[in-house]
Design an enzyme around this catalytic site. Structure first.
Site, mmCIF file in Angstrom:
data_model
loop_
_atom_site.group_PDB
_atom_site.id
_atom_site.type_symbol
_atom_site.label_atom_id
_atom_site.label_comp_id
_atom_site.label_asym_id
_atom_site.label_seq_id
_atom_site.Cartn_x
_atom_site.Cartn_y
_atom_site.Cartn_z
ATOM 1 N N ALA A 126 -7.448 3.506 2.314
ATOM 2 C CA ALA A 126 -5.837 3.697 2.209
ATOM 3 C C ALA A 126 -5.389 2.723 2.958
ATOM 4 O O ALA A 126 -4.219 2.129 2.711
ATOM 5 C CB ALA A 126 -5.771 5.351 3.027
ATOM 6 N N HIS A 157 -8.548 4.090 -4.514
ATOM 7 C CA HIS A 157 -8.506 4.371 -3.033
ATOM 8 C C HIS A 157 -8.411 5.768 -2.685
ATOM 9 O O HIS A 157 -8.080 6.450 -3.371
ATOM 10 C CB HIS A 157 -7.712 3.280 -2.025
ATOM 11 C CG HIS A 157 -6.630 4.007 -2.089
ATOM 12 N ND1 HIS A 157 -6.170 4.952 -1.099
ATOM 13 C CD2 HIS A 157 -5.265 4.074 -3.030
ATOM 14 C CE1 HIS A 157 -4.665 5.137 -1.232
ATOM 15 N NE2 HIS A 157 -4.304 4.569 -2.335
ATOM 16 N N CYS A 158 -9.468 6.062 -1.595
ATOM 17 C CA CYS A 158 -8.968 7.476 -1.144
ATOM 18 C C CYS A 158 -8.721 7.003 0.487
ATOM 19 O O CYS A 158 -7.789 5.946 0.901
ATOM 20 C CB CYS A 158 -10.334 8.441 -1.225
ATOM 21 S SG CYS A 158 -11.935 7.624 -0.665
ATOM 22 N N SER A 159 -9.371 7.797 1.608
ATOM 23 C CA SER A 159 -8.951 7.601 2.904
ATOM 24 C C SER A 159 -9.829 6.178 3.446
ATOM 25 O O SER A 159 -9.384 5.335 3.846
ATOM 26 C CB SER A 159 -9.019 8.778 3.428
ATOM 27 O OG SER A 159 -9.416 8.580 4.907
#
Ligand SMILES: *[C@@H]1O[C@H](CO)[C@@H](O)[C@H](O)[C@H]1NC(C)=O
Ligand SMILES: *[C@@H]1O[C@H](CO)[C@@H](O)[C@H](O)[C@H]1NC(C)=O
Length: 273
Positions: A132, A205-207
């Site tokens: 992120a 994306h994620c975290s």
């Protein structure tokens, strides 16, 4: 972290890959390797490069083109390392990634942690996967020419909705999260962005860029490259070592593979990460 070894000291002083060391600080012509094996093992990749060149290691052309690079390669291999040689050398890298080259040195730990780390390139010039924080850094997106973003988080702020196209999926990285809709949705969005009409570039994306984003990238690779889950995971892991979809996601990816190909081609035991 990545360590690169540049063979030409003069060239090194002008510009080098951000984490590179000049050859003499790693391998000395007479003294051999100046970095201990323990230190070398801290690096995930050891990349060797010269100004140009990409002849196969050990070939006559390669020895003639860069005898020093060859020697580094064999010396590091003898120490149990697994170095790789950069295709096309510095010239090719600099053409594509000028923003990852610098004249400054980042040899100390704090300097290295201060570097901007870029997302991993999963398909060349097309598909990237990251965190992120990277998705919120406009310089990174601009430098990589990202046009489309798949955001798999529920928690981080939406970065540039007016300039980029987003797919938001709001997934949780846990044992309950159902991906039945998310997997085909992400695969469709990515395929659309990469289609010949759009010719975009996608960042998933994620975290942290480990679990949720990996599940979505894998769904796309299976569906549109026609790869088994096992092949897709190996591919992804080679390009993003921290890849680690949770077990719940892996089970759902196995089901997805079965839906796509009519039978199960990968078993959970094959892909224990
Ligand atoms: C981004 O696009 C520009 C302009 O088309 C191009 O020169 C550059 O090489 C691209 N960057 C990457 C990393 O592909
Ligand atoms: C991702 O989506 C969430 C939920 O909609 C949003 O709050 C966040 O701003 C997005 N993050 C990025 C980096 O775009």
């Amino acid at each position: 972290m990545l360590i690169c070894v540049c063979s030409l000291v003069v060239r090194y002083k002008q510009s080098h890959l951000v984490t590179a060391r000049a050859s003499v600080t790693v391998i000395h012509p007479d003294l051999g390797c100046l970095i201990s094996c323990v230190q070398l093992q801290e690096f995930s990749i050891i990349l060797l490069y010269a100004e140009e060149g990409h002849s196969p290691v050990g070939s006559v052309e390669a020895r003639a083109a860069s005898p020093f690079l060859q020697r580094c390669f064999f010396q590091l291999s003898d120490l149990g390392m697994d170095p790789v040689i950069l295709l096309g050398g510095f010239a090719a890298f600099h053409t594509l990634y000028p923003f990852l080259c610098t004249s400054r040195m980042a040899l100390l730990e704090p300097d290295r942690y201060a570097l901007t780390i870029y997302p991993s390139e999963i398909l060349e010039g097309e598909l990237y996967q990251g965190s992120a924080a990277q998705a919120s850094d406009y310089h990174i997106l601009e430098n990589l020419n990202i046009t489309h973003v798949v955001n798999a988080t529920a928690e981080c702020p939406d970065a540039f909705p007016s300039t980029l196209s987003y797919l938001r999926l709001r997934l949780s990285d846990d044992a309950q999260q159902d991906l039945v809709e998310a997997l085909p949705q992400a695969a469709r969005f990515i395929a659309g962005a990469l289609s010949s009409e759009v010719r975009g570039r996608v960042l998933v994306h994620c975290s942290m860029g480990r679990s949720r984003s990996s599940a979505l990238t894998l769904a796309f690779l299976m569906q549109h490259q026609r790869w088994t889950l096992l092949h897709a995971i190996r591919w992804l892991k080679e390009r993003r070592a921290c890849t680690a979809p949770n077990v719940n996601f892996l089970r759902q990816l196995l089901t997805y593979e079965e839906q796509l190909f009519g039978r199960r081609l990968t078993s959970l035991d094959d892909i224990r990460l």
